[in-house]
Design an enzyme around this catalytic site. Structure first.
Site, PDB file in Angstrom:
ATOM      1  N   LYS A  10     -13.199  -9.204   1.049  1.00 51.92           N
ATOM      2  CA  LYS A  10     -12.520 -10.288   1.177  1.00 51.92           C
ATOM      3  C   LYS A  10     -13.785 -11.504   1.750  1.00 51.92           C
ATOM      4  O   LYS A  10     -14.679 -11.162   2.241  1.00 51.92           O
ATOM      5  CB  LYS A  10     -11.411 -10.116   2.224  1.00 51.92           C
ATOM      6  N   TYR A  50      -1.143 -11.469  -4.480  1.00 52.83           N
ATOM      7  CA  TYR A  50      -0.479 -11.099  -3.318  1.00 52.83           C
ATOM      8  C   TYR A  50       1.171 -11.289  -3.382  1.00 52.83           C
ATOM      9  O   TYR A  50       1.819 -11.639  -2.614  1.00 52.83           O
ATOM     10  CB  TYR A  50      -0.859 -11.576  -1.989  1.00 52.83           C
ATOM     11  N   PHE A  58       3.255 -14.886   6.734  1.00 50.23           N
ATOM     12  CA  PHE A  58       1.830 -15.004   6.727  1.00 50.23           C
ATOM     13  C   PHE A  58       1.414 -15.405   5.270  1.00 50.23           C
ATOM     14  O   PHE A  58       0.185 -15.294   5.118  1.00 50.23           O
ATOM     15  CB  PHE A  58       1.185 -13.879   7.238  1.00 50.23           C
ATOM     16  N   ARG A  86      -8.297   3.864   1.091  1.00 50.02           N
ATOM     17  CA  ARG A  86      -7.524   3.553   2.351  1.00 50.02           C
ATOM     18  C   ARG A  86      -7.872   4.180   3.484  1.00 50.02           C
ATOM     19  O   ARG A  86      -7.929   3.480   4.651  1.00 50.02           O
ATOM     20  CB  ARG A  86      -6.044   4.071   1.959  1.00 50.02           C
ATOM     21  N   THR A  92      -4.499  -1.849   8.562  1.00 45.76           N
ATOM     22  CA  THR A  92      -4.243  -3.087   8.446  1.00 45.76           C
ATOM     23  C   THR A  92      -4.933  -4.063   9.741  1.00 45.76           C
ATOM     24  O   THR A  92      -5.673  -5.022   9.384  1.00 45.76           O
ATOM     25  CB  THR A  92      -2.897  -3.536   8.152  1.00 45.76           C
ATOM     26  N   ARG A 103     -12.488  -1.694   8.436  1.00 49.45           N
ATOM     27  CA  ARG A 103     -11.923  -2.698   9.200  1.00 49.45           C
ATOM     28  C   ARG A 103     -12.070  -2.699  10.705  1.00 49.45           C
ATOM     29  O   ARG A 103     -12.436  -3.739  11.451  1.00 49.45           O
ATOM     30  CB  ARG A 103     -10.286  -2.618   8.987  1.00 49.45           C
ATOM     31  N   ASN A 113      -9.194  -9.438   7.386  1.00 48.53           N
ATOM     32  CA  ASN A 113      -9.448  -7.849   7.716  1.00 48.53           C
ATOM     33  C   ASN A 113     -10.564  -7.195   6.671  1.00 48.53           C
ATOM     34  O   ASN A 113     -10.291  -6.085   6.392  1.00 48.53           O
ATOM     35  CB  ASN A 113      -8.236  -7.011   7.881  1.00 48.53           C
ATOM     36  N   HIS A 116      -9.700  -4.990   0.859  1.00 46.72           N
ATOM     37  CA  HIS A 116      -8.406  -4.732   0.470  1.00 46.72           C
ATOM     38  C   HIS A 116      -8.420  -3.407  -0.593  1.00 46.72           C
ATOM     39  O   HIS A 116      -9.625  -3.163  -1.072  1.00 46.72           O
ATOM     40  CB  HIS A 116      -7.868  -5.813  -0.686  1.00 46.72           C
ATOM     41  N   GLU A 127      -3.091  -4.172 -10.136  1.00 48.96           N
ATOM     42  CA  GLU A 127      -4.123  -4.752  -9.426  1.00 48.96           C
ATOM     43  C   GLU A 127      -5.482  -4.843 -10.438  1.00 48.96           C
ATOM     44  O   GLU A 127      -6.266  -5.782 -10.209  1.00 48.96           O
ATOM     45  CB  GLU A 127      -4.421  -4.320  -8.208  1.00 48.96           C
TER      46      GLU A 127
HETATM   47  P1  ADP Z   1      -2.808  -3.511   3.463  1.00 46.94           P
HETATM   48  O1  ADP Z   1      -3.978  -4.733   3.093  1.00 46.94           O
HETATM   49  O2  ADP Z   1      -3.377  -2.814   4.672  1.00 46.94           O
HETATM   50  O3  ADP Z   1      -2.156  -2.958   2.241  1.00 46.94           O
HETATM   51  P2  ADP Z   1      -0.565  -5.129   3.517  1.00 46.94           P
HETATM   52  O4  ADP Z   1      -0.403  -4.834   2.175  1.00 46.94           O
HETATM   53  O5  ADP Z   1       0.478  -4.682   4.603  1.00 46.94           O
HETATM   54  O6  ADP Z   1      -1.957  -4.506   4.181  1.00 46.94           O
HETATM   55  O7  ADP Z   1      -0.780  -6.890   3.756  1.00 46.94           O
HETATM   56  C1  ADP Z   1      -1.485  -7.473   2.851  1.00 46.94           C
HETATM   57  C2  ADP Z   1      -2.610  -8.363   3.742  1.00 46.94           C
HETATM   58  O8  ADP Z   1      -1.881  -9.193   4.255  1.00 46.94           O
HETATM   59  C3  ADP Z   1      -3.350  -7.777   4.789  1.00 46.94           C
HETATM   60  O9  ADP Z   1      -4.565  -6.826   4.407  1.00 46.94           O
HETATM   61  C4  ADP Z   1      -3.887  -8.797   5.723  1.00 46.94           C
HETATM   62  O10 ADP Z   1      -4.597  -9.503   5.183  1.00 46.94           O
HETATM   63  C5  ADP Z   1      -2.626  -9.732   5.540  1.00 46.94           C
HETATM   64  N1  ADP Z   1      -1.526  -9.338   6.671  1.00 46.94           N
HETATM   65  C6  ADP Z   1      -0.632  -8.355   6.632  1.00 46.94           C
HETATM   66  N2  ADP Z   1      -0.129  -8.287   7.928  1.00 46.94           N
HETATM   67  C7  ADP Z   1      -0.145  -9.450   8.336  1.00 46.94           C
HETATM   68  C8  ADP Z   1       0.241 -10.155   9.489  1.00 46.94           C
HETATM   69  N3  ADP Z   1       1.074  -9.653  10.423  1.00 46.94           N
HETATM   70  N4  ADP Z   1      -0.271 -11.433   9.846  1.00 46.94           N
HETATM   71  C9  ADP Z   1      -1.185 -12.046   9.058  1.00 46.94           C
HETATM   72  N5  ADP Z   1      -1.840 -11.310   8.006  1.00 46.94           N
HETATM   73  C10 ADP Z   1      -1.303 -10.304   7.741  1.00 46.94           C
HETATM   74 MG    MG Z   2      -1.278  -3.600   0.886  1.00 47.46          MG
END
Ligand code: ADP
Ligand code: MG
Length: 140
Positions: A10, A50, A58, A86, A92, A103, A113, A116, A127
């Site tokens: 990212k 997304y 968010f 993962r 996350t 991370r 973070n 992805h 994706e």
């Molecule tokens: P992951 O990337 O671990 O699969 P998610 O699919 O739940 O996590 O979320 C997608 C992305 O959205 C996260 O990697 C992060 O960049 C962002 N994100 C997730 N939860 C939050 C939150 N509570 N506040 C801000 N950004 C968030």
């Molecule tokens: Mg995800």
């Protein structure tokens, strides 16, 4: 079983100059790079990627961040690539990510973070085709 998954370094991690360290982690864990490019997503492209999160509070901030600078998109290939990636990424929220995970090492906060990774075979397929035409993916 050999699988393919989508990985993104990212914009926060690209800005920190840690592309090499992240790729090194994949290489030393038997994940091969089947496709790779640097892109700067538009807001619209980030929203498309997304879309599953479009109702989340968010979403606007996340898609601003994802379109804020260059990112590296990759297809990783290998045994259990989806779950292995993962695991290497960690939780996350970097505050909850295990020691040594990408991370934990490189994320700024729960939004910025660093990486992805696809979460299941169906989302991995969707994706990957979002960013890569068949011709840009190599088969080992
Ligand atoms: P992951 O990337 O671990 O699969 P998610 O699919 O739940 O996590 O979320 C997608 C992305 O959205 C996260 O990697 C992060 O960049 C962002 N994100 C997730 N939860 C939050 C939150 N509570 N506040 C801000 N950004 C968030
Ligand atoms: Mg995800």
């Amino acid at each position: 079983m050999s699988e393919k998954t989508l990985s993104i370094i990212k914009p926060d991690a690209v800005a920190k100059g840690v592309i090499g360290q992240i790729i090194d982690c994949f290489a030393s864990n038997n994940l091969k790079i089947a496709a790779l490019k640097m892109i700067h997503m538009s807001k619209r492209e980030a929203q498309g990627f997304y879309a599953v999160h479009s109702e989340r509070p968010f979403f606007d901030s996340l898609t601003d961040f994802m379109s804020s600078g260059p990112a590296v998109v990759m297809v990783l290939s290998g045994e259990n690539a989806i779950s292995k990636n993962r695991e290497l990424m960690g939780a996350t929220n970097p505050a909850e990510a295990a020691e040594g995970t990408l991370r934990k090492r490189f994320a700024t906060d729960i939004e910025k973070n660093a990486v992805h990774g696809s979460d299941a075979p169906e989302t991995a397929r969707e994706e990957i085709v979002y960013f890569f035409p068949e011709l840009e993916i190599v088969n080992f």
